[in-house]
Design a protein around this motif. Structure first.
Motif, PDB file in Angstrom:
ATOM      1  N   ASN A 177       9.782  12.442   2.905  1.00 23.71           N
ATOM      2  CA  ASN A 177       8.338  12.604   3.046  1.00 23.71           C
ATOM      3  C   ASN A 177       7.892  12.274   4.464  1.00 23.71           C
ATOM      4  OD1 ASN A 177       8.270  13.239   0.364  1.00 23.71           O
ATOM      5  ND2 ASN A 177       7.082  11.455  -0.274  1.00 23.71           N
ATOM      6  N   PRO A 178       7.018  13.084   5.053  1.00 22.91           N
ATOM      7  CA  PRO A 178       6.603  12.862   6.433  1.00 22.91           C
ATOM      8  C   PRO A 178       5.853  11.548   6.628  1.00 22.91           C
ATOM      9  CG  PRO A 178       6.112  15.110   5.763  1.00 22.91           C
ATOM     10  CD  PRO A 178       6.514  14.369   4.519  1.00 22.91           C
ATOM     11  N   LEU A 179       6.103  10.935   7.780  1.00 20.10           N
ATOM     12  CA  LEU A 179       5.384   9.737   8.208  1.00 20.10           C
ATOM     13  C   LEU A 179       4.756  10.026   9.568  1.00 20.10           C
ATOM     14  CD1 LEU A 179       4.618   6.736   7.961  1.00 20.10           C
ATOM     15  CD2 LEU A 179       6.826   6.173   9.006  1.00 20.10           C
TER      16      LEU A 179
ATOM     17  N   ALA B 242       0.834  -1.207   0.000  1.00 24.41           N
ATOM     18  CA  ALA B 242       0.000   0.000   0.000  1.00 24.41           C
ATOM     19  C   ALA B 242       0.864   1.251   0.000  1.00 24.41           C
ATOM     20  CB  ALA B 242      -0.922  -0.009   1.211  1.00 24.41           C
ATOM     21  N   THR B 243       2.007   1.183   0.660  1.00 24.33           N
ATOM     22  CA  THR B 243       2.932   2.315   0.652  1.00 24.33           C
ATOM     23  C   THR B 243       3.476   2.548  -0.753  1.00 24.33           C
ATOM     24  OG1 THR B 243       3.560   1.877   2.951  1.00 24.33           O
ATOM     25  CG2 THR B 243       5.067   3.224   1.640  1.00 24.33           C
ATOM     26  N   GLU B 244       3.834   1.474  -1.438  1.00 25.07           N
ATOM     27  CA  GLU B 244       4.329   1.609  -2.812  1.00 25.07           C
ATOM     28  C   GLU B 244       3.258   2.217  -3.712  1.00 25.07           C
ATOM     29  OE1 GLU B 244       7.552  -2.043  -3.096  1.00 25.07           O
ATOM     30  OE2 GLU B 244       5.409  -2.514  -3.368  1.00 25.07           O
ATOM     31  N   ARG B 245       2.015   1.789  -3.534  1.00 31.28           N
ATOM     32  CA  ARG B 245       0.924   2.357  -4.339  1.00 31.28           C
ATOM     33  C   ARG B 245       0.675   3.814  -3.964  1.00 31.28           C
ATOM     34  NH1 ARG B 245      -1.425  -2.836  -2.938  1.00 31.28           N
ATOM     35  NH2 ARG B 245      -1.040  -4.268  -4.672  1.00 31.28           N
TER      36      ARG B 245
ATOM     37  N   GLN C  70       8.948   2.256   5.960  1.00 31.71           N
ATOM     38  CA  GLN C  70      10.152   3.054   5.717  1.00 31.71           C
ATOM     39  C   GLN C  70      11.102   2.406   4.712  1.00 31.71           C
ATOM     40  OE1 GLN C  70      11.431   3.524   9.817  1.00 31.71           O
ATOM     41  NE2 GLN C  70      10.756   5.661   9.837  1.00 31.71           N
ATOM     42  N   GLU C  71      10.951   1.114   4.468  1.00 34.56           N
ATOM     43  CA  GLU C  71      11.779   0.453   3.460  1.00 34.56           C
ATOM     44  C   GLU C  71      11.548   1.047   2.069  1.00 34.56           C
ATOM     45  OE1 GLU C  71      10.931  -3.685   3.648  1.00 34.56           O
ATOM     46  OE2 GLU C  71      11.920  -3.989   5.578  1.00 34.56           O
ATOM     47  N   VAL C  72      10.329   1.559   1.839  1.00 33.66           N
ATOM     48  CA  VAL C  72      10.003   2.068   0.504  1.00 33.66           C
ATOM     49  C   VAL C  72       9.579   3.539   0.491  1.00 33.66           C
ATOM     50  CG1 VAL C  72       9.407  -0.181  -0.453  1.00 33.66           C
ATOM     51  CG2 VAL C  72       7.662   1.117   0.738  1.00 33.66           C
ATOM     52  N   TRP C  73       9.155   4.075   1.631  1.00 41.64           N
ATOM     53  CA  TRP C  73       8.681   5.455   1.700  1.00 41.64           C
ATOM     54  C   TRP C  73       9.874   6.408   1.671  1.00 41.64           C
ATOM     55  CZ3 TRP C  73       4.588   7.974   0.577  1.00 41.64           C
ATOM     56  CH2 TRP C  73       4.262   9.205   1.160  1.00 41.64           C
TER      57      TRP C  73
ATOM     58  N   VAL D  79       2.375  12.429   2.137  1.00 36.58           N
ATOM     59  CA  VAL D  79       2.364  12.130   3.574  1.00 36.58           C
ATOM     60  C   VAL D  79       1.622  10.815   3.779  1.00 36.58           C
ATOM     61  CG1 VAL D  79       1.610  12.868   5.883  1.00 36.58           C
ATOM     62  CG2 VAL D  79       2.390  14.579   4.219  1.00 36.58           C
ATOM     63  N   ILE D  80       2.149   9.965   4.635  1.00 34.48           N
ATOM     64  CA  ILE D  80       1.451   8.747   5.057  1.00 34.48           C
ATOM     65  C   ILE D  80       1.190   8.840   6.547  1.00 34.48           C
ATOM     66  CG2 ILE D  80       1.844   6.307   5.635  1.00 34.48           C
ATOM     67  CD1 ILE D  80       2.826   5.838   2.861  1.00 34.48           C
ATOM     68  N   GLU D  81      -0.024   8.452   6.931  1.00 38.00           N
ATOM     69  CA  GLU D  81      -0.352   8.299   8.339  1.00 38.00           C
ATOM     70  C   GLU D  81      -0.781   6.854   8.581  1.00 38.00           C
ATOM     71  OE1 GLU D  81      -2.380  11.116  11.331  1.00 38.00           O
ATOM     72  OE2 GLU D  81      -4.056   9.998  10.451  1.00 38.00           O
ATOM     73  N   LEU D  82      -0.091   6.163   9.468  1.00 38.56           N
ATOM     74  CA  LEU D  82      -0.485   4.808   9.858  1.00 38.56           C
ATOM     75  C   LEU D  82      -1.565   4.915  10.920  1.00 38.56           C
ATOM     76  CD1 LEU D  82       2.965   2.964  10.078  1.00 38.56           C
ATOM     77  CD2 LEU D  82       1.352   3.075   8.168  1.00 38.56           C
ATOM     78  N   HIS D  83      -2.701   4.261  10.673  1.00 36.41           N
ATOM     79  CA  HIS D  83      -3.847   4.358  11.581  1.00 36.41           C
ATOM     80  C   HIS D  83      -3.733   3.278  12.656  1.00 36.41           C
ATOM     81  CE1 HIS D  83      -7.584   5.366  13.203  1.00 36.41           C
ATOM     82  NE2 HIS D  83      -8.356   5.349  12.131  1.00 36.41           N
ATOM     83  N   ALA D  84      -3.262   3.689  13.826  1.00 37.50           N
ATOM     84  CA  ALA D  84      -3.109   2.770  14.955  1.00 37.50           C
ATOM     85  C   ALA D  84      -4.045   3.163  16.088  1.00 37.50           C
ATOM     86  CB  ALA D  84      -1.660   2.773  15.440  1.00 37.50           C
TER      87      ALA D  84
END
Length: 335
Positions: A201-203, A138-141, A194-197, A149-154
Motif C-alpha cells: 500500500n502506498p505511503l 492510527a495506522t492500525e485503525r 511501516q511496522e504495521v502498514w 493510502v496513508i499520507e503523513l502530514h509533515a
C-alpha cells in the motif's frame, strides 16, 4: 470535496487526487485530510479523528463507498502541535484557551505560533514516544477502516513540520539543531508506520518545501529529506509550502508550488504530487505531461466546483461514465 459527520460531531474535508499513469493505474484517490492521531493533536474541535477504535466504523462506511465506485480511499494522519486548539476556520480564527474549553498544546519547543497563543509544552522523551505510539495506532485503525493510502502530514506548520524547521525547533537534544536531528522524528514516524502498514500500500509524505522565511526550512533541505524518505520506501512526496510562521512571504501565482514538486522529482527520482492554485484541467494536464509531477492534488477547487472531474473530462475530451442521475445533463454536441 465532501464532508462527513460522525458521532463526535466532527467534519472532515476530503480532496481528490488525479493520479498520473505511473500511480495506481490512473484511479482516483480521495484523501481524508488531517485526521488527528490524538485528541490534543486536533487543529480544532471539529476535526476528524482516528485516535480511538470507535472512529473505525464510521470511516469504514466511507471507504467502502469510495471503493464500491472504483476509487481509492486514503487518509492523511496528522498532529497539529502548537497550531492545535483553534476554532474552526469559518469561525473566529483564534486559539481556544484552556479556560474556554481548549487544551494544552505541545511542540518541539515552547514557542507559540501567535504571540497571544497559549505557550505550548516542549515535548520530552515520553511525549515524543507517545506521538510515535499514536501514529502507529492510527495506522492500525486506518487499516481496519479500509484505507489503501496513508499520507503523513509533515507540512503547513503542524507538529512534524515544527520539528523540521529551525524557526520553531530550538531543541539541543537529538531532535534539534542539525538537519539530521530535525528530520529525526519524521524518519522515526515513517519507521513506526511501516511496522504495521502493508508494504504493497502506498505511503505518501506531505511537506512544506519551504517556509518562505529567512532562516527557515528551505527547498534544498526538502530535496535532502526526500532522498532519505525515498531510501526508506516512501512512495511519493506531496510538495506544498508555508504555514509555519507569520513572517512568511509567499509569491502567489497559478501553480506556484509546482516548482518544488519538479525539483524534488528531478533531483531525487521519487514520485511527487503538485498542489496549489491548480484550478483547471489543461493546467493540471500540462504539469503531468511535462513531467513536473506524477500526481495533481486538488482541494479548494472542489469547493468551487464539486463536479470538476466531469468538467475536466469534457475539457480534455476524455470519455467518462457519468452517474446515471446526471446522464441527462451530459454535454452533447449539436449539429
Amino acid at each position: 470535496m465532501c464532508q462527513y459527520s460522525a458521532e463526535d460531531g466532527f467534519t472532515s474535508d476530503y480532496h481528490l487526487v488525479h493520479l498520473g499513469s505511473r500511480a495506481m493505474g490512473g484511479a482516483g484517490l480521495i484523501i481524508s485530510e488531517a485526521a488527528s492521531v490524538s485528541p490534543e493533536g486536533r487543529i480544532s474541535p471539529g476535526d476528524i479523528g482516528i485516535w480511538k477504535d470507535e472512529h473505525i466504523a464510521g470511516l469504514k462506511r466511507i471507504t467502502d463507498f469510495i471503493h464500491q465506485y472504483g476509487g481509492v480511499a486514503g487518509i492523511q494522519l496528522a498532529h497539529a502541535g502548537r497550531k492545535a486548539s483553534f476554532k474552526a476556520p469559518w469561525l473566529d480564527p483564534k486559539q481556544i484557551s484552556i479556560a474556554e474549553g481548549g487544551w494544552q498544546t505541545v511542540a518541539p519547543s515552547a514557542i507559540p505560533f501567535n504571540e497571544e497563543d497559549t505557550v505550548p509544552e516542549a515535548l520530552d522523551a515520553a511525549g515524543i514516544a507517545k506521538v510515535k505510539a499514536d501514529f502507529r495506532a492510527a495506522t492500525e485503525r486506518s487499516i481496519a477502516a479500509g484505507f489503501k493510502v496513508i499520507e503523513l502530514h509533515a507540512a503547513h506548520g503542524y507538529l512534524i513540520h515544527q520539528f523540521l524547521s529551525p524557526l520553531s525547533n530550538e531543541r539541543t537534544d537529538e531532535y534539534g539543531g542539525s538537519f539530521e536531528n530535525r528530520v529525526r522524528l519524521l524518519l522515526e514516524l515513517v519507521d513506526v508506520v511501516q511496522e504495521v502498514w502493508p508494504a504493497e500500500n502506498p505511503l505518501f509524505v506531505r511537506i512544506s518545501a519551504t517556509d518562505w522565511a529567512a532562516g527557515g526550512w528551505n527547498a534544498e533541505e526538502s530535496v535532502k529529506l526526500a532522498a532519505l524518505l525515498k531510501a526508506k520506501g516512501v512512495d511519493l512526496i506531496d510538495a506544498s509550502s508555508g504555514g509555519l510562521t507569520k513572517k512568511q512571504e509567499i509569491p502567489i501565482f497559478p501553480g506556484y508550488q509546482v516548482q518544488f514538486a519538479e525539483q524534488i522529482k528531478k533531483e531525487t527520482g521519487i514520485m511527487t504530487g503538485a498542489v496549489g492554485l491548480i484550478t483547471d484541467a489543461q493546467q493540471a494536464e500540462e504539469v503531468l505531461k511535462d513531467g513536473q509531477a506524477d500526481l495533481i492534488f486538488l482541494a479548494r477547487e472542489f469547493l468551487r466546483d464539486p463536479y470538476f472531474p466531469l468538467h475536466a473530462a469534457e475539457a480534455l475530451e476524455v470519455k467518462l461514465k457519468w452517474p446515471v442521475q446526471y446522464e441527462r445533463a451530459k454535454p452533447r454536441k449539436h449539429h
